[in-house]
Write a protein that holds these residues in place. Structure first.
Motif, mmCIF file in Angstrom:
data_model
loop_
_atom_site.group_PDB
_atom_site.id
_atom_site.type_symbol
_atom_site.label_atom_id
_atom_site.label_comp_id
_atom_site.label_asym_id
_atom_site.label_seq_id
_atom_site.Cartn_x
_atom_site.Cartn_y
_atom_site.Cartn_z
ATOM 1 N N GLY A 106 0.797 -1.217 0.000
ATOM 2 C CA GLY A 106 0.000 0.000 0.000
ATOM 3 C C GLY A 106 0.827 1.261 0.000
ATOM 4 N N GLU A 107 2.151 1.155 -0.116
ATOM 5 C CA GLU A 107 2.994 2.342 -0.157
ATOM 6 C C GLU A 107 2.717 3.159 -1.424
ATOM 7 O OE1 GLU A 107 7.673 3.599 -0.474
ATOM 8 O OE2 GLU A 107 7.184 1.617 0.269
ATOM 9 N N TYR A 108 2.373 2.470 -2.513
ATOM 10 C CA TYR A 108 2.034 3.129 -3.770
ATOM 11 C C TYR A 108 0.529 3.089 -3.983
ATOM 12 C CZ TYR A 108 6.829 3.589 -5.344
ATOM 13 O OH TYR A 108 8.143 3.961 -5.461
ATOM 14 N N VAL A 109 0.036 4.064 -4.736
ATOM 15 C CA VAL A 109 -1.384 4.129 -5.075
ATOM 16 C C VAL A 109 -1.532 4.506 -6.543
ATOM 17 C CG1 VAL A 109 -2.176 4.763 -2.742
ATOM 18 C CG2 VAL A 109 -1.582 6.560 -4.387
ATOM 19 N N VAL A 110 -2.695 4.211 -7.076
ATOM 20 C CA VAL A 110 -3.069 4.689 -8.400
ATOM 21 C C VAL A 110 -4.230 5.652 -8.185
ATOM 22 C CG1 VAL A 110 -3.879 4.096 -10.706
ATOM 23 C CG2 VAL A 110 -2.421 2.494 -9.457
ATOM 24 N N TYR A 111 -4.034 6.901 -8.586
ATOM 25 C CA TYR A 111 -5.078 7.922 -8.523
ATOM 26 C C TYR A 111 -5.639 8.059 -9.933
ATOM 27 C CZ TYR A 111 -7.109 12.524 -9.058
ATOM 28 O OH TYR A 111 -7.948 13.559 -9.393
ATOM 29 N N ALA A 112 -6.961 8.116 -10.038
ATOM 30 C CA ALA A 112 -7.572 8.309 -11.358
ATOM 31 C C ALA A 112 -8.746 9.276 -11.258
ATOM 32 C CB ALA A 112 -8.049 6.980 -11.924
ATOM 33 N N ARG A 113 -8.832 10.151 -12.239
ATOM 34 C CA ARG A 113 -9.984 11.029 -12.439
ATOM 35 C C ARG A 113 -10.525 10.657 -13.809
ATOM 36 N NH1 ARG A 113 -11.873 16.883 -11.566
ATOM 37 N NH2 ARG A 113 -10.702 16.761 -9.646
ATOM 38 N N TYR A 114 -11.811 10.337 -13.873
ATOM 39 C CA TYR A 114 -12.380 9.881 -15.128
ATOM 40 C C TYR A 114 -13.805 10.371 -15.294
ATOM 41 C CZ TYR A 114 -14.559 6.265 -12.170
ATOM 42 O OH TYR A 114 -15.267 5.605 -11.194
ATOM 43 N N THR A 115 -14.267 10.368 -16.534
ATOM 44 C CA THR A 115 -15.664 10.691 -16.812
ATOM 45 C C THR A 115 -16.366 9.418 -17.240
ATOM 46 O OG1 THR A 115 -15.199 11.288 -19.105
ATOM 47 C CG2 THR A 115 -15.210 13.069 -17.500
ATOM 48 N N LEU A 116 -17.623 9.353 -16.882
ATOM 49 C CA LEU A 116 -18.493 8.253 -17.274
ATOM 50 C C LEU A 116 -19.893 8.823 -17.349
ATOM 51 C CD1 LEU A 116 -18.744 5.211 -17.883
ATOM 52 C CD2 LEU A 116 -19.220 4.886 -15.448
ATOM 53 N N GLY A 117 -20.501 8.730 -18.517
ATOM 54 C CA GLY A 117 -21.800 9.358 -18.702
ATOM 55 C C GLY A 117 -21.653 10.853 -18.543
ATOM 56 N N ASP A 118 -22.467 11.434 -17.665
ATOM 57 C CA ASP A 118 -22.385 12.885 -17.454
ATOM 58 C C ASP A 118 -21.654 13.250 -16.169
ATOM 59 O OD1 ASP A 118 -24.223 12.064 -15.577
ATOM 60 O OD2 ASP A 118 -25.677 13.633 -16.013
ATOM 61 N N GLY A 119 -20.949 12.276 -15.567
ATOM 62 C CA GLY A 119 -20.272 12.537 -14.299
ATOM 63 C C GLY A 119 -18.760 12.499 -14.391
ATOM 64 N N VAL A 120 -18.128 13.217 -13.458
ATOM 65 C CA VAL A 120 -16.675 13.188 -13.286
ATOM 66 C C VAL A 120 -16.413 12.547 -11.927
ATOM 67 C CG1 VAL A 120 -14.563 14.559 -13.094
ATOM 68 C CG2 VAL A 120 -16.385 15.292 -14.644
ATOM 69 N N PHE A 121 -15.511 11.566 -11.898
ATOM 70 C CA PHE A 121 -15.255 10.796 -10.690
ATOM 71 C C PHE A 121 -13.769 10.764 -10.383
ATOM 72 C CE2 PHE A 121 -19.007 9.247 -12.803
ATOM 73 C CZ PHE A 121 -19.919 9.086 -11.776
ATOM 74 N N GLU A 122 -13.441 10.599 -9.084
ATOM 75 C CA GLU A 122 -12.067 10.428 -8.620
ATOM 76 C C GLU A 122 -11.998 9.219 -7.720
ATOM 77 O OE1 GLU A 122 -10.620 13.821 -6.469
ATOM 78 O OE2 GLU A 122 -10.062 14.874 -8.295
ATOM 79 N N VAL A 123 -10.874 8.520 -7.807
ATOM 80 C CA VAL A 123 -10.652 7.380 -6.919
ATOM 81 C C VAL A 123 -9.152 7.197 -6.720
ATOM 82 C CG1 VAL A 123 -10.590 5.635 -8.765
ATOM 83 C CG2 VAL A 123 -11.348 4.988 -6.455
ATOM 84 N N GLU A 124 -8.788 6.692 -5.557
ATOM 85 C CA GLU A 124 -7.407 6.345 -5.252
ATOM 86 C C GLU A 124 -7.428 4.928 -4.718
ATOM 87 O OE1 GLU A 124 -4.522 9.271 -3.508
ATOM 88 O OE2 GLU A 124 -4.662 7.865 -1.828
ATOM 89 N N ILE A 125 -6.662 4.056 -5.358
ATOM 90 C CA ILE A 125 -6.677 2.642 -5.003
ATOM 91 C C ILE A 125 -5.264 2.208 -4.661
ATOM 92 C CG2 ILE A 125 -7.172 0.312 -5.846
ATOM 93 C CD1 ILE A 125 -9.384 1.579 -7.570
ATOM 94 N N ASP A 126 -5.118 1.499 -3.537
ATOM 95 C CA ASP A 126 -3.803 0.999 -3.127
ATOM 96 C C ASP A 126 -3.238 0.065 -4.184
ATOM 97 O OD1 ASP A 126 -3.695 2.392 -0.744
ATOM 98 O OD2 ASP A 126 -4.490 0.733 0.461
ATOM 99 N N ASP A 127 -1.938 0.102 -4.322
ATOM 100 C CA ASP A 127 -1.222 -0.643 -5.344
ATOM 101 C C ASP A 127 -1.553 -2.134 -5.342
ATOM 102 O OD1 ASP A 127 2.271 -1.287 -6.050
ATOM 103 O OD2 ASP A 127 0.624 -0.968 -7.438
ATOM 104 N N GLY A 128 -1.672 -2.738 -4.197
ATOM 105 C CA GLY A 128 -1.896 -4.178 -4.116
ATOM 106 C C GLY A 128 -3.323 -4.619 -4.400
ATOM 107 N N GLU A 129 -4.262 -3.688 -4.424
ATOM 108 C CA GLU A 129 -5.665 -4.024 -4.650
ATOM 109 C C GLU A 129 -5.965 -4.202 -6.131
ATOM 110 O OE1 GLU A 129 -8.535 -1.342 -2.939
ATOM 111 O OE2 GLU A 129 -7.170 -0.834 -1.306
#
Length: 144
Positions: A106-129
């Protein structure tokens, strides 16, 4: 690059169908605000409006790198001509192997901002997940 061309085509297809479009993605240490831009690799992996990367470190996924295992640094150690790149004569037999994960806790993460349909979303997921977009735990940031 080939990956960027394919990712651009997938992005265009997703935009046309109001699907999953990666706006920004960064692979980084959890405590840091800077890291490696992985927007193109993530868009490349979009299939049918979804990205799914298996659990375990993303360090070995095409396009994902950590500072200590950047390909340019690995290539830079050789520098003795084309033959040495393939022969392993300098004892660096892992040249063609993917970079090995050094921390999947979990020392590293992947951060993503994305659009889907009419929404904008953000998520941060631990490297091992497992990394899945659209993500259940994503935060809706607003509309497009």
């Amino acid at each position: 690059t080939l990956m960027a061309g394919a990712a651009g085509k997938k992005r265009k297809e997703e935009v046309e169908r109001n699907g999953l479009v990666i706006r920004e993605a960064v692979y980084r240490k959890k405590e840091e605000n800077v890291g490696f831009d992985v927007s193109v690799p993530l868009q490349f992996f979009v299939k049918d409006g979804e990205v799914r990367l298996p659990s375990g470190s993303k360090n070995s996924v095409l396009g994902f790198y950590r500072e200590e295992k950047r390909p340019a640094e690995r290539v830079g150690r050789r520098g003795r001509g084309l033959f040495s790149l393939f022969s392993g004569e300098d004892g660096d037999d892992d040249f063609f192997s993917p970079p090995r994960a050094t921390n999947i806790d979990g020392e590293y993460v992947v951060y993503a901002r994305y659009t889907l349909g009419d929404g904008v979303f953000e998520v941060e997921i631990d490297d091992g997940e497992e990394f899945v977009l659209p993500a259940e735990k994503a935060t809706r940031m607003g509309g497009v």
